[in-house]
Scaffold this motif. Structure first.
Motif, short mmCIF file in Angstrom:
data_model
loop_
_atom_site.label_atom_id
_atom_site.label_comp_id
_atom_site.label_asym_id
_atom_site.label_seq_id
_atom_site.Cartn_x
_atom_site.Cartn_y
_atom_site.Cartn_z
N VAL A 22 1.21 -1.18 -0.12
CA VAL A 22 -0.30 -0.18 -0.22
C VAL A 22 0.61 1.56 0.35
O VAL A 22 0.73 1.99 -0.56
CB VAL A 22 -0.86 0.09 1.75
CG1 VAL A 22 -1.79 1.50 0.88
CG2 VAL A 22 -2.03 -1.10 0.86
N THR A 79 -5.55 -4.85 5.15
CA THR A 79 -3.62 -5.63 4.92
C THR A 79 -3.38 -5.89 6.68
O THR A 79 -3.52 -5.07 7.59
CB THR A 79 -2.69 -4.43 4.43
OG1 THR A 79 -3.14 -4.06 3.15
CG2 THR A 79 -2.26 -4.81 4.46
N GLU A 114 0.32 1.80 -3.66
CA GLU A 114 -1.41 2.77 -3.83
C GLU A 114 -1.19 3.90 -3.51
O GLU A 114 -1.90 4.51 -4.10
CB GLU A 114 -2.17 2.15 -2.91
CG GLU A 114 -2.77 0.91 -2.86
CD GLU A 114 -2.89 0.58 -4.06
OE1 GLU A 114 -3.89 1.69 -4.50
OE2 GLU A 114 -3.58 -0.75 -4.36
N ASP A 138 -8.75 -3.84 -4.26
CA ASP A 138 -7.91 -3.95 -3.27
C ASP A 138 -6.60 -4.19 -3.79
O ASP A 138 -6.22 -3.56 -5.11
CB ASP A 138 -8.59 -4.40 -2.26
CG ASP A 138 -9.43 -4.30 -0.84
OD1 ASP A 138 -9.23 -3.06 -1.03
OD2 ASP A 138 -10.51 -4.75 -1.44
N LYS A 139 -6.26 -5.53 -3.47
CA LYS A 139 -4.82 -6.41 -3.81
C LYS A 139 -4.57 -6.57 -5.13
O LYS A 139 -4.35 -6.62 -6.38
CB LYS A 139 -4.12 -7.28 -2.63
CG LYS A 139 -2.99 -7.99 -3.01
CD LYS A 139 -2.12 -8.77 -1.78
CE LYS A 139 -1.08 -9.38 -2.42
NZ LYS A 139 -0.52 -10.56 -1.85
#
Length: 429
Positions: free
Chosen positions: A100, A404, A125, A148-149
């Motif tokens: 992130v 996370t 990110e 997300d991931k």
């Protein structure tokens, strides 16, 4: 899906069987506590309640026996399986590190990479500074089915040029002590080596988990890997482009492996161990296990029916693992005239002791005595309970989004071998 992999769009609720089974065993456990610790005066049906608990616990024993039997079979397959020879070297691999915005943690990961893995990219990110790697920020405007991931993985698949045969995916905290190469397989799973990050209970839970995950070496002999670790996995680039990461899930690494193998990809496991971090707190571990359990429940429909049924049994057995200690307590409250009382007591002690096998396997996985790993033998019932608490939480309150797991920075992370740990790159067998 049918057993041969055909899809069945009518199956829209993969939670149902798992939750019903979990609710049943929860009722058995509560009723068992009432019977064992003494029922209140307003509950006149104690004998009937005891019969319900007795029958329910025998059903739990049967379910747990199936789960442990499958584990033993997979462990045997892993013992009998020889990893194929290496066919590709570091020059055939592009590294992608997902984060992130943990710049300090990623910097340590990049600095630990062997020099031969020179094609290194960080997918983040937020804009961060990392020496020794190209940093790419996922644009806010990028949209995909994945979130997300998974969204970051899908963006990198589409946008990052890659002329290598394989992509090696690492988490932000994955340390690679050495890398010799890859066999001629489509997906190559490396092993985890969780390090101590300040919490002994989470570290011991990881020792237990590593013992259980020795079954992973048997996955290449199965029709499908039951789970995957995205923190250290290599994927053939052509397979990544064919399967993509463009699906909604909380466990993108496992679902990707399921999809790829169903499409004909070959899955292999190497004994090489990459270091990663144990959760730094019980709360972080509970959240992590909660996400794993929920993601698996939601996405079981990707599996064939027989593997979906197996995962249902395994997930419920995991969440209710602390019941193995309760079996012994309840066995003392069963009248000696009850049919099967003696076998029940014997089975209760056997099941209580079986988790010691996983502890022992985890201790061996860490390759010898350690002042940090040895205490797990003394408190393993408590460790089993903590390891299962997050899974039970996932049944009661599923998370709606990816979260996370918190990571320790360089100052708070133990990389040394002062506690007796040896080189994690050495094979287990």
């Amino acid at each position: 899906m049918t057993d041969d992999g055909d899809e069945d769009d009518g199956r829209t609720n993969p939670f149902a069987a798992d939750r019903l089974l979990a609710l049943f065993f929860l009722a058995v456990f509560v009723a068992g506590l009432v019977v064992t610790l003494g029922s209140p005066t307003w509950l006149p049906y104690r004998p009937t309640l005891r019969g319900f608990v007795y029958l329910g616990l025998w059903l739990f024993v049967g379910m747990y026996a199936v789960a442990t039997g499958v584990w033993a079979y997979e462990a045997y397959l892993g013992w009998a399986h020889d990893s194929p020879p290496l066919a590709y070297g570091p020059d055939d691999v592009q590294v992608r590190i997902l984060t992130v915005d943990a710049a300090d943690v990623v910097q340590q990961t990049v600095e630990t990479l062997p020099d031969e893995l020179a094609d290194c990219h960080v997918v983040a990110e937020a804009d961060i500074d990392v020496d020794g790697a190209a940093v790419h920020v996922v644009p806010d405007e990028f949209s995909s089915v994945a979130s997300d991931k998974g969204r970051a993985l899908e963006w990198a698949r589409r946008e990052l040029p890659c002329e290598k045969e394989f992509v090696l995916f690492l988490d932000e905290d994955t340390l690679v002590p050495e890398f010799e190469g890859l066999p001629d397989a489509d997906i190559v799973q490396f092993r985890e080596w969780p390090t101590f990050t300040g919490s002994y209970l989470t570290y011991w839970a990881e020792v237990l988990r590593m013992g259980y995950q020795t079954e992973q070496t048997g996955f290449p002999a199965l029709n499908i890997p039951l789970y995957a670790w995205g923190g250290g996995i290599a994927v053939r680039k052509s397979v990544e482009d064919s399967v993509t990461w463009n699906f909604e899930t909380l466990i993108e690494d496992t679902v990707f492996a399921w999809q790829a193998v169903r499409a004909g990809a070959e899955f292999e496991v190497l004994d090489t161990k990459f270091r990663n971090q144990a959760p730094p707190s019980l709360r972080a571990m509970f959240e992590q296990r909660r996400r794993w359990l929920t993601g698996t429940l939601r996405d079981e429909a990707y599996l064939s029916r027989r593997f979906e049924a197996l995962m249902t049994i395994r997930n419920v057995a995991w969440a209710f693992s602390p019941l193995t200690a309760f079996l012994i307590l309840f066995s003392g409250a069963i009248p000696t005239t009850t049919p099967g009382q003696v076998p029940f007591r014997i089975v209760a002690w056997l099941m209580f002791g079986f988790s010691l096998i996983w502890v022992w396997r985890g201790w061996r996985y860490y390759e010898g005595p350690s002042l940090r790993t040895l205490p797990v033998f003394l408190c393993y019932p408590l460790v089993v309970a903590f390891h299962s608490a997050g899974a039970a939480w996932g049944f009661l309150s599923p998370p709606e989004s990816f979260q996370t797991t918190a990571k320790a920075d360089e100052a708070g992370r133990d990389e040394t071998s002062a506690d007796g740990d040896s080189n994690p790159a050495d094979g287990e067998r």
